[in-house]
Design an enzyme around this catalytic site. Sequence first.
Site, short mmCIF file in Angstrom:
data_model
loop_
_atom_site.label_atom_id
_atom_site.label_comp_id
_atom_site.label_asym_id
_atom_site.label_seq_id
_atom_site.Cartn_x
_atom_site.Cartn_y
_atom_site.Cartn_z
CG ASN A 107 -1.69 1.23 1.44
OD1 ASN A 107 -1.79 2.06 0.53
ND2 ASN A 107 -2.26 1.40 2.63
CD GLU A 137 -3.29 -2.73 7.61
OE1 GLU A 137 -2.24 -3.01 7.03
OE2 GLU A 137 -3.87 -1.64 7.47
CE LYS A 148 0.16 3.38 4.80
NZ LYS A 148 0.17 3.53 6.23
C1 PEP Z 1 -0.65 0.11 6.43
O1 PEP Z 1 -0.82 1.32 6.49
O2 PEP Z 1 -1.49 -0.62 5.87
C2 PEP Z 1 0.56 -0.44 7.04
C3 PEP Z 1 0.54 -1.68 7.41
O3 PEP Z 1 1.62 0.43 7.20
P1 PEP Z 1 3.09 0.06 7.76
O4 PEP Z 1 3.55 -1.20 7.09
O5 PEP Z 1 3.94 1.25 7.38
O6 PEP Z 1 2.96 -0.12 9.24
#
Ligand code: PEP
Length: 251
Positions: free
Chosen positions: A9, A167, A11
């Site tokens: 992802n 998550e 973002k």
């Molecule tokens: C996310 O935002 O889906 C995520 C898991 O971020 P990170 O891997 O940076 O913690």
Amino acid sequence: MRKPIIAGNWKMNKTVKKAVEFVKEMVETMNDCPDMEIVVFPPFTALHAVANVVRDTNILFGAQNMYYESAGAYTGEISPLMLADIGVHFVILGHSERREILGETNEIINLKMKAALNYRMKPILCVGEKLEEREKGKAEDVIHSQLVRNLQDISKDEMARTVIAYEPLWAIGTGKTASPEDANKMHAFIRGTIISLYDKRVASMVRIQYGGSVRPDNIGILMAQPEIDGALVGGASLDVESFVKIARYTL
Ligand code: PEP
């Protein structure tokens, strides 16, 4: 046997040029990849260009969000029809940043789930608890409520095509990862909830990813857990070398 799914992802990061360079390198490096799904989630502006690079390769792509109506007066929104039109395979829905920063409710996420599935896309539905909820012993209640409300009126067939990403909010972008055992326990709870909402057959088909500070050095131990079917990776998916290392965790 559930096919592992490793997703990146990005973002609100990467220009079209950087996104295209990234996927070209992925296509070259991962052409021998084992039997798994590797999915990148570029920003909307780069989706079409990425689609052109990954067509007929083993790299899949998806959108980070979408609206639930097909067309109309919704300034600034992107519809499932538009995503399906450029061959989008997956869409992330209910990410905690959209829930927390952009005020998405469980009801809105449910409408988006139904719309994505109607257009034959596979949603990655994100669920997760906050640190204070975990500390109060409420993590399972929070996850259960998110699942029940986000999956309302989703059929068995549609559920079988859905991916869940667990998550925990306190692990996203913080460098703190849930211990493999804690993550596995929550994944088992999620699968149990799917059994109670659907049945064992459907639950055995649903892939559950872990997300929250996944890196090349912890992917192996996470993926060794029986209930963890993949990873949704944020920060560590922005660098091609690190994302390739994560995707190649078995090698
Ligand atoms: C996310 O935002 O889906 C995520 C898991 O971020 P990170 O891997 O940076 O913690």
